[in-house]
Write a protein that holds these residues in place. Structure first.
Motif, short mmCIF file in Angstrom:
data_model
loop_
_atom_site.label_atom_id
_atom_site.label_comp_id
_atom_site.label_asym_id
_atom_site.label_seq_id
_atom_site.Cartn_x
_atom_site.Cartn_y
_atom_site.Cartn_z
N UNK A 17 -47.80 6.91 -3.39
CA UNK A 17 -47.96 8.10 -4.23
C UNK A 17 -49.03 9.01 -3.63
N UNK A 18 -50.15 8.42 -3.20
CA UNK A 18 -51.21 9.23 -2.60
C UNK A 18 -50.71 9.94 -1.35
N UNK A 19 -50.04 9.23 -0.49
CA UNK A 19 -49.52 9.83 0.74
C UNK A 19 -48.54 10.95 0.45
N UNK A 20 -47.79 10.83 -0.63
CA UNK A 20 -46.82 11.86 -0.98
C UNK A 20 -47.50 13.16 -1.39
N UNK A 21 -48.62 13.08 -2.10
CA UNK A 21 -49.30 14.31 -2.53
C UNK A 21 -50.35 14.78 -1.53
N UNK A 22 -50.96 13.87 -0.77
CA UNK A 22 -52.09 14.24 0.10
C UNK A 22 -51.66 14.68 1.49
N UNK A 23 -50.48 14.27 1.93
CA UNK A 23 -49.98 14.63 3.25
C UNK A 23 -48.94 15.73 3.06
N UNK A 24 -49.26 16.95 3.49
CA UNK A 24 -48.37 18.07 3.22
C UNK A 24 -47.00 17.87 3.86
N UNK A 25 -46.91 17.12 4.94
CA UNK A 25 -45.60 16.84 5.53
C UNK A 25 -44.74 16.06 4.54
N UNK A 26 -45.32 15.09 3.85
CA UNK A 26 -44.58 14.33 2.83
C UNK A 26 -44.34 15.18 1.58
N UNK A 27 -45.37 15.91 1.16
CA UNK A 27 -45.24 16.73 -0.05
C UNK A 27 -44.12 17.75 0.11
N UNK A 28 -44.05 18.36 1.28
CA UNK A 28 -43.00 19.37 1.50
C UNK A 28 -41.61 18.76 1.57
N UNK A 29 -41.51 17.49 1.95
CA UNK A 29 -40.22 16.79 1.89
C UNK A 29 -39.86 16.45 0.44
#
Length: 148
Positions: A17-29
């Motif tokens: 969950x943290x990686x999804x919100x904190x890493x813009x590459x993941x967030x944008x996916x």
């Protein structure tokens, strides 16, 4: 100042969950209406990472520059932007769900208008902003649960 706070439980490990919100590459996916991300710094994550995000908002595109100003691994990340005469200060926090069902994700966004027109319009946009943020969080939940 306008403050919006939303939270939800995600059935996925805290790190995902943290990686999804904190890493813009993941967030944008994760968030389907983000169309493009352009990095403006060498850093891609963590304090000092800067990027330009273009997203579809209704029927129009909006581009915003954001900077990560706070980053504590697997705990919280803060994004700040100055757009439309308003400072947008957003903190995502993750913690184990108190009921033992995954991860609790909390998002707090403060909008601090610093130009006259923004002081009038920002409070009027609160419902629209809250609805857009809720959609982002639902997309993060679906992405993290599929990845977790």
């Amino acid at each position: 100042m306008t403050r919006t706070e939303l939270s939800l439980t995600v059935d996925a490990p805290l790190g995902v969950v943290f990686s999804t919100v904190a890493d813009i590459a993941n967030f944008s996916k994760a968030v389907p209406h983000i169309e493009h991300v352009e990095f403006l710094s060498e850093e891609r994550t963590g304090v000092g990472a800067r990027f330009r995000e273009t997203r579809l908002m209704g029927s129009r595109r909006a581009t915003t520059e954001l900077e990560v100003t706070e980053y504590v691994q697997d705990e919280r990340v803060r994004f700040v932007s100055d757009a439309g005469g308003t400072i947008w200060d957003t903190i995502f926090t993750v913690e184990p769900d108190p009921n033992g069902r995954g991860t609790r994700l909390v998002m707090v966004m403060e909008a601090r208008p610093h130009k006259f027109v923004a002081r009038l319009t920002t409070p009027l946009m609160k419902r629209v902003i809250a609805k857009a943020i809720a959609a982002d969080l639902d997309a993060v939940k679906a992405y993290a649960e599929a990845a977790g």
